[in-house]
Design a protein around this motif. Structure first.
Motif, PDB file in Angstrom:
ATOM      1  N   THR A  17       0.828  -1.204   0.000  1.00  0.00           N
ATOM      2  CA  THR A  17       0.000   0.000   0.000  1.00  0.00           C
ATOM      3  C   THR A  17       0.866   1.259   0.000  1.00  0.00           C
ATOM      4  O   THR A  17       1.835   1.359   0.733  1.00  0.00           O
ATOM      5  N   ALA A  18       0.512   2.218  -0.831  1.00  0.00           N
ATOM      6  CA  ALA A  18       1.284   3.447  -0.957  1.00  0.00           C
ATOM      7  C   ALA A  18       1.393   4.160   0.373  1.00  0.00           C
ATOM      8  O   ALA A  18       0.450   4.198   1.141  1.00  0.00           O
ATOM      9  N   CYS A  20       3.047   7.448   0.897  1.00  0.00           N
ATOM     10  CA  CYS A  20       3.347   8.880   0.836  1.00  0.00           C
ATOM     11  C   CYS A  20       4.799   9.173   1.187  1.00  0.00           C
ATOM     12  O   CYS A  20       5.131  10.285   1.571  1.00  0.00           O
ATOM     13  N   TYR A  48       1.606   3.943  -6.453  1.00  0.00           N
ATOM     14  CA  TYR A  48       0.185   3.834  -6.140  1.00  0.00           C
ATOM     15  C   TYR A  48      -0.493   2.880  -7.124  1.00  0.00           C
ATOM     16  O   TYR A  48      -0.165   2.860  -8.317  1.00  0.00           O
ATOM     17  N   VAL A  76      -7.696   4.674  -4.587  1.00  0.00           N
ATOM     18  CA  VAL A  76      -6.372   4.195  -4.231  1.00  0.00           C
ATOM     19  C   VAL A  76      -6.338   3.996  -2.726  1.00  0.00           C
ATOM     20  O   VAL A  76      -6.866   4.795  -1.959  1.00  0.00           O
ATOM     21  N   VAL A  78      -4.381   4.262   0.504  1.00  0.00           N
ATOM     22  CA  VAL A  78      -3.227   5.049   0.939  1.00  0.00           C
ATOM     23  C   VAL A  78      -2.926   4.737   2.390  1.00  0.00           C
ATOM     24  O   VAL A  78      -3.830   4.707   3.228  1.00  0.00           O
TER      25      VAL A  78
END
Length: 548
Positions: A17-18, A20, A48, A76, A78
């Motif tokens: 999972t992205a 950041c 992503y 998406v 996040v």
């Protein structure tokens, strides 16, 4: 049906999972243009992964290797630095995707909600808003083409909002869609009915029967009933009330730690259970920390705050704690679980975006007689909360803590806690078997049982053991010496009344799972002193040991 086949090997992506965070990512090659993109497909934009929920044909209507640019919506997942996953709604317009499903040109943008001043979570739905608009139009329906077009559009929006709603279970979603389809059938009949408008004079010769517009609104309203109300829940779930006992804190945390490969999984799970029960090999020693006003807030999240705030703060505390301090870590994990299980049922069951925790301090009146004999009633605010014991004025005890009360919310807790612990201990989140938790929670829901014993069996299986002991509830005699006798005795009797049910439920589950009956169940009987002076003893069945 046709598929895009890549003529060159695609780079295998290994992104979870992205997050950041800045990571090194190779820029995708232009390659061949993607010729087919459908709802449910996923494509990569840097680290992503975008899942498509709506898509329009390429600009110019072209397909194939000379395909144009894609437009649509999606979401998406996040994972911000605090470790709590959010599904965020996104849009894309005239983007280019290669045949390795990689974004090579264009932008992905989060959807902005001006009313909430932030990005839209995918769980946002508007069924109630659309329902109100449809009902208003139907109540004044005159059969004009403009009305038909508006209602057609709203009906499509209503269906779409149900399909995209991630806050209800798949089973309830299908039931809601079934009611929607019934409403759609009525609307199609009404739309094509020449005598539909109530203010139009009907032909004497006509035998045509048109649906009542209000019947359509009623069917649409029924589609919202699969988000349970307090009354539904009280009728169907409250009569059987095994709470989260050790299956919510100890059992769930133990399974998560085992799956992630965290050392000291058992010690962490025992520490997470400690505010409720002190666990030994054979026993669960009941605690009364839920009664203490300080512990209510610091350990059990009974703050009368909001779920998102308390979850976020507790998440940060876990991430920043010394992972070698297992006692402190366990207490924080317990509190994190309670930021879910102690969310007010009235908000939780109605899937409200306002997720308030229990913890309101109630007021009571105390009669005081003054010097001349007048009785005065003084209002005082209690120093501890009992709000989680009552729902709409009805005593439901520990039922807000039931795993099967809100399966989706429990599974969200499992996902988020596992992600937090994977970050803290630097473990691979892909080792998590979320299917097992889903199967257990839905089994509890369908069978209306606790997971006590059942989750202990799954722990034993994961550890390659062929036996386990279901801890039996007792209390230390010093609990009785601190003014907690009524509380402790009531809690003890309640736990023991449930214990035999847990044993039978576990026995049935294991026999079904193993498809055989060579299960040995061993019970013991003992005498126990239940008074610090030694005046009262009782005989009772003791621990249950399962062997296979």
């Amino acid at each position: 049906m046709f598929f895009t086949l890549s003529g060159t090997p695609c780079v295998v992506r290994d992104y979870s999972t992205a997050t950041c965070q800045n990571i090194s990512i190779n820029a995708p090659t232009q390659g061949n243009s993607l010729s087919n993109l459908a709802v449910g497909d996923s494509f990569n934009a840097a680290d992503y992964t975008i899942t498509v929920t709506e898509v329009a044909p390429p600009s110019g209507g072209q397909t194939g290797l000379a395909g144009g640019a894609w437009s649509g919506r999606g979401y998406v997942s996040v994972l911000p630095p605090m470790g709590v996953t959010q599904n965020v709604a996104v849009t894309f317009d005239n983007i280019s995707i290669n045949d390795c499903y990689e974004l090579v040109n264009g932008k992905i943008e989060t959807e902005y909600d001006p009313n909430k001043r932030g990005i839209l979570d995918l769980g946002e739905t508007k069924t109630k808003d659309v329902l109100g608009e449809v009902s208003d139009l139907l109540s004044q329906y005159n059969g004009t083409q403009k009305e038909k077009n508006e209602i057609d559009k709203l009906m499509e929006e209503f269906k779409s909002s149900i399909e995209k709603n991630l806050s209800i279970s798949e089973e309830n979603k299908q039931l809601a869609l079934q009611k929607y389809n019934e409403a759609l059938t009525l609307w199609t009949t009404l739309k094509n009915c020449s005598n539909a408008a109530p203010n139009l004079r009907k032909s004497v010769e006509s035998t045509e029967v048109c649906p009542n517009p209000s019947a359509i609104s009623e069917k649409l309203s029924e589609s919202n009933l699969y988000i349970p109300t307090i009354e539904d829940w009280m009728e169907n779930y409250a009569p059987v009330s095994p709470a989260w006992q050790t299956d919510g804190h100890y059992g769930t945390v133990y399974l998560i730690c085992l799956m992630l490969g965290i050392e000291d999984a058992k010690k962490i799970a025992e520490a997470a259970e400690f505010p409720d029960n002190e666990l030994t090999t054979n026993t669960a020693i009941l605690k009364t920390t839920w009664w203490d006003p300080d512990y209510q807030r610091s350990m059990h999240a009974l703050t009368y705050g909001f779920h998102s705030d308390e979850e976020f703060k507790t998440c940060l505390e876990i991430i920043n704690t010394d992972k070698s301090n297992l006692s402190q870590l366990g207490l924080l994990i317990h509190k994190y679980g309670d930021t879910y299980s102690h969310v007010d049922l009235r908000y939780r069951l109605q899937k409200s975006h306002l997720q308030r925790l229990y913890g309101k301090l109630l007021e009571t009146s105390i009669p005081i007689v003054d010097d001349i004999g007048n009785v005065l009633n003084y209002k005082v605010k209690l120093d501890r909360t009992f709000e989680h014991e009552y729902v709409d004025g009805r005593n439901v005890g520990e039922t807000p803590d039931l795993i099967r009360t809100d399966v989706d919310f429990y599974l969200k807790y499992v996902h988020n806690l596992s992600e937090i612990l994977s970050v803290l201990f630097n473990k691979d989140i892909k080792k998590m078997d979320y299917h097992l938790f889903s199967r257990l929670a839905n089994y509890a829901l369908k069978q209306k049982v606790s997971l006590m014993g059942i989750i202990h069996y799954e722990i034993a299986r994961l550890e390659s053991k062929n036996s386990f002991i279901l801890p039996y509830p007792i209390f230390k005699s010093n609990v009785m010496a601190f003014g907690h006798q009524p509380i402790a005795l009531k809690a003890l009797q309640t736990e023991r009344d449930r214990y035999d049910k847990w044993v039978e439920n576990t026995k049935r589950y294991i026999e079904i799972d193993r498809q055989q009956t060579n299960l040995r169940l061993i019970r013991r009987t003992v005498l126990e002193t239940i008074d610090p002076k030694g005046d009262i003893t009782i005989e009772h069945s003791y621990e249950a040991k399962f062997e296979w």
